[in-house]
Design a protein around this motif. Sequence first.
Motif, PDB file in Angstrom:
ATOM      1  N   GLY A 100       1.539  16.021   3.143  1.00 61.55           N
ATOM      2  CA  GLY A 100       0.211  15.408   2.423  1.00 61.55           C
ATOM      3  C   GLY A 100       0.198  14.224   1.815  1.00 61.55           C
ATOM      4  O   GLY A 100      -0.905  14.063   0.720  1.00 61.55           O
ATOM      5  N   GLY A 101       0.539  12.903   2.102  1.00 56.15           N
ATOM      6  CA  GLY A 101      -0.567  11.872   1.633  1.00 56.15           C
ATOM      7  C   GLY A 101      -0.875  11.480   2.578  1.00 56.15           C
ATOM      8  O   GLY A 101      -1.783  11.744   3.919  1.00 56.15           O
ATOM      9  N   GLU A 102      -1.670  10.101   2.412  1.00 59.67           N
ATOM     10  CA  GLU A 102      -2.667   9.338   2.964  1.00 59.67           C
ATOM     11  C   GLU A 102      -1.878   7.926   3.455  1.00 59.67           C
ATOM     12  O   GLU A 102      -1.519   7.322   2.721  1.00 59.67           O
ATOM     13  N   VAL A 103      -2.598   7.497   4.988  1.00 53.50           N
ATOM     14  CA  VAL A 103      -1.897   6.252   4.881  1.00 53.50           C
ATOM     15  C   VAL A 103      -2.634   5.544   5.845  1.00 53.50           C
ATOM     16  O   VAL A 103      -3.645   5.998   6.452  1.00 53.50           O
ATOM     17  N   ARG A 131       2.523   7.787   9.179  1.00 58.70           N
ATOM     18  CA  ARG A 131       1.581   8.662   9.893  1.00 58.70           C
ATOM     19  C   ARG A 131       1.438   9.916   9.631  1.00 58.70           C
ATOM     20  O   ARG A 131       1.268  11.027   9.255  1.00 58.70           O
ATOM     21  N   ARG A 132       3.050   9.874  10.692  1.00 60.68           N
ATOM     22  CA  ARG A 132       3.118  11.119  11.010  1.00 60.68           C
ATOM     23  C   ARG A 132       4.164  11.890   9.382  1.00 60.68           C
ATOM     24  O   ARG A 132       3.679  12.895   8.736  1.00 60.68           O
ATOM     25  N   ALA A 133       4.269  11.052   8.574  1.00 58.83           N
ATOM     26  CA  ALA A 133       5.232  11.483   7.226  1.00 58.83           C
ATOM     27  C   ALA A 133       3.639  11.424   5.926  1.00 58.83           C
ATOM     28  O   ALA A 133       3.818  12.865   5.609  1.00 58.83           O
ATOM     29  N   PRO A 164       0.653  -1.320   0.115  1.00 57.97           N
ATOM     30  CA  PRO A 164      -0.147  -0.313  -0.422  1.00 57.97           C
ATOM     31  C   PRO A 164       0.702   1.402  -0.373  1.00 57.97           C
ATOM     32  O   PRO A 164       0.556   2.775  -0.882  1.00 57.97           O
ATOM     33  N   ASN A 165       2.052   0.418  -0.038  1.00 49.84           N
ATOM     34  CA  ASN A 165       2.956   2.212   0.767  1.00 49.84           C
ATOM     35  C   ASN A 165       4.311   1.861   0.213  1.00 49.84           C
ATOM     36  O   ASN A 165       4.741   0.972   0.255  1.00 49.84           O
TER      37      ASN A 165
END
Length: 366
Positions: free
Chosen positions: A354-357, A347-349, A16-17
């Motif tokens: 401006g991303g999403e996890v 999640r901090r990153a 997923p990432n």
Amino acid sequence: MTSLFTPLALRSLSIPNRVWMAAMCQYSAAPDGDAVGEPTDWHFAHLAARAAGGTGLIITEATAVSPEGRISPYDLGIWNDTQAAAFRRITAFLKTQGSVPAIQLAHAGRKASTERTWVDRGRPIAPDEGHGWTPVAPSAVAFSEKSTTPVELTREQIGEVVRQFADAARRALAAGFEVVEIHGAHGYLVHQFLSPFSNHRTDEYGGSFEGRIRFALEVVDAVRAVWPDDLPVLFRVSATDWLEENPEDDRAGWTADDTVRLAKELQAHGVDLLDVSTGGNVPDAKVVAGPGYQVPFAERVRRETGMPTAAVGMITEPVQAQGILAAGQADAALLARELLRDPYWARRAARELGGEVASPVQYHRA
């Protein structure tokens, strides 16, 4: 521009990432008894926290394919079915959080039978002391002056270790893992065969480059033969022994050029991504460390072979990791100590960049 938050496809698997957790030993398994080598509540809590934190791929610590393949008596193992069954609780939970569970299969070779890192700095444990044993290796050459001299593996014993890797891979699949990584780095057994610094054999497993990589390719072939075609196999390599980078050191070791040559062979044998680290085979090597110091090795492999790579080594800040991917230096960022400090790094990153996890539904109101 490749983002940390873009999925990565390897065979049929979509990770997923690109924020991945590197394998890090916890030295927290039982050293003997019925539960030897099995994951404990500590391992569950440790790995589950990183899944809840949004990490895309989570690689368990070096997991031994045999009792004598452990770095320490306190390592995880997957040489029997009971150990494999104990992993299922962990892999099932990681999947519920959207993380991909991966396992690193390992054999410590001449660096086996040591204490935990926080006990006497991981000193070697003698065969007649407590839980110690005599290590095995490509050649009867000790890792350091304090280390036990290993027994040189016979051809028959080499074949048995190859079978142990294959059996471990079968068990890993039954345990619910979706990615298997072969540990060929950090001075452990596969790396010991690769490097002329530790491999002094004169038979078909030593000497030339082709001889020294024979064992690694046999392990890859054996694992690939039992691992599903639609699931990926990774390989962790130490791209250099850090001898060629020091002109005053004329000892022969594994080099960055060797790594590029090996990467091409690994591709042809079904390896899907190279996890690029360095060092660990020469106890007195002069390593020039710093933020992202190993990234150029991953970049070179990717550029010269087209093989996907993961970069590791003092990657601590989101903008740093994002820059590595955006510049095409690697396809994923593997975090180690930084994820020990901050299980929710992904999640901090995402907030900073401006991303999403994925995050647990239980935490959505936060």
